[in-house]
Design an enzyme around this catalytic site. Structure first.
Site, PDB file in Angstrom:
ATOM      1  N   MET A 143     103.006  49.863 -34.275  1.00 52.44           N
ATOM      2  CA  MET A 143     101.522  49.501 -34.227  1.00 52.44           C
ATOM      3  C   MET A 143     100.711  50.741 -33.835  1.00 52.44           C
ATOM      4  SD  MET A 143     101.609  45.424 -32.956  1.00 52.44           S
ATOM      5  CE  MET A 143     103.253  45.619 -32.161  1.00 52.44           C
ATOM      6  N   MET A 151     102.756  39.434 -40.067  1.00 46.65           N
ATOM      7  CA  MET A 151     102.299  38.905 -38.866  1.00 46.65           C
ATOM      8  C   MET A 151     101.693  37.550 -38.991  1.00 46.65           C
ATOM      9  SD  MET A 151     102.915  41.510 -36.716  1.00 46.65           S
ATOM     10  CE  MET A 151     102.002  40.804 -35.423  1.00 46.65           C
ATOM     11  N   MET A 179     102.769  50.144 -29.255  1.00 50.46           N
ATOM     12  CA  MET A 179     101.466  50.078 -29.443  1.00 50.46           C
ATOM     13  C   MET A 179     101.031  51.578 -28.808  1.00 50.46           C
ATOM     14  SD  MET A 179     100.804  46.299 -28.307  1.00 50.46           S
ATOM     15  CE  MET A 179     101.698  45.018 -28.848  1.00 50.46           C
ATOM     16  N   ASP A 193     107.967  46.366 -29.752  1.00 51.76           N
ATOM     17  CA  ASP A 193     106.663  46.451 -30.279  1.00 51.76           C
ATOM     18  C   ASP A 193     106.018  47.745 -29.609  1.00 51.76           C
ATOM     19  OD1 ASP A 193     106.142  44.290 -31.882  1.00 51.76           O
ATOM     20  OD2 ASP A 193     106.214  43.061 -29.998  1.00 51.76           O
ATOM     21  N   HIS A 230     113.597  43.421 -30.745  1.00 49.27           N
ATOM     22  CA  HIS A 230     112.306  43.778 -31.451  1.00 49.27           C
ATOM     23  C   HIS A 230     111.474  44.473 -30.450  1.00 49.27           C
ATOM     24  CE1 HIS A 230     109.168  43.512 -34.319  1.00 49.27           C
ATOM     25  NE2 HIS A 230     108.394  43.144 -33.492  1.00 49.27           N
ATOM     26  N   HIS A 242     108.734  48.448 -34.218  1.00 47.91           N
ATOM     27  CA  HIS A 242     107.604  47.835 -34.921  1.00 47.91           C
ATOM     28  C   HIS A 242     106.499  48.765 -34.547  1.00 47.91           C
ATOM     29  CE1 HIS A 242     104.125  44.432 -35.444  1.00 47.91           C
ATOM     30  NE2 HIS A 242     104.013  45.349 -36.133  1.00 47.91           N
TER      31      HIS A 242
END
Length: 217
Positions: free
Chosen positions: A67, A136, A36, A34, A32, A65
């Site tokens: 964000m 989430m 950002m 993330d 995974h 993911h």
């Protein structure tokens, strides 16, 4: 089958290659990532260049993911870099169906993400275009946060709705505060992909992956 996805957010930034390979050798299913942007969430983390580098050293699928406030701008870059799954926040997408179709058009598995207080109705409406829903269980932005227990009833409600409305193939991923001691509860609630950062990277990674798999098997 419950799949375990270590979060790169908790890896050692000076030893990313070592930690990625350790995840693979430990038997993790997915990695995974993330992403950002410092706008939708406060921190700034990873970009396509790192995803491309990781894709060159592991056989694990890369779960990116996003964000970020403008996911449509970034989807092609991450798809080309080697992402297998790409998920976007419903809160950032004015044309969510179009964005999900764009992800699938780049031959990636498409996910819609909901923050803890975002109504599940967003997932209901997107289920026809999404391959998975990422719920989430913390507010996004930082690793190491405590699990929000209201996730469990949200996940149960979502799984029940998906199965009842012909979307049994849409799976649920959970991200935030997942540890060995609550992994089974998340799985029992309907999540089939468990993202865990500090819950796996704190201590012995291989032992933690094995313990989490035993907890949910």
């Amino acid at each position: 089958m419950i799949r375990i996805a270590p979060s790169l957010l908790s890896a050692n930034p000076l030893h990313v290659e070592r930690d990625v390979l350790a995840c693979q050798h430990a038997g993790a299913d997915i990695l995974h990532v993330d992403v950002m942007d410092g706008h939708f969430v406060p921190p700034i983390t990873f970009g396509p260049a790192l995803v491309q580098a990781i894709a060159g050293i592991t056989t694990m699928p890369l779960d990116v993911h996003l964000m970020v406030t403008n996911p449509d701008h970034h989807i092609p870059q991450f798809a080309q870099a080697g992402a297998h799954w790409i998920s976007v926040h419903a809160e950032t997408c004015p044309h969510l169906h179009r964005t999900l179709e764009s992800i699938k058009g780049h031959r990636c598995t498409a996910g819609v993400v909901l923050n803890p207080a975002t109504p599940l109705e967003y997932a209901f409406e997107a289920a026809g275009a999404a391959n998975f829903v990422l719920l989430m269980s913390v507010n996004p932005g930082y690793g190491g946060q405590a699990f929000i227990t209201s996730f469990l009833r949200r996940c149960e409600r979502l799984r029940t709705w998906l199965d009842a409305h012909g979307f049994s193939d849409v799976f649920i991923e959970v991200d935030g505060g997942i540890k060995i001691d609550n992994a089974r509860s998340a799985a029992d609630a309907g999540a089939s992909v468990l993202v865990s950062g500090s819950g796996l990277f704190a201590g012995n990674l291989a032992e933690n992956v094995a313990a989490m798999r035993a907890a949910v098997s």
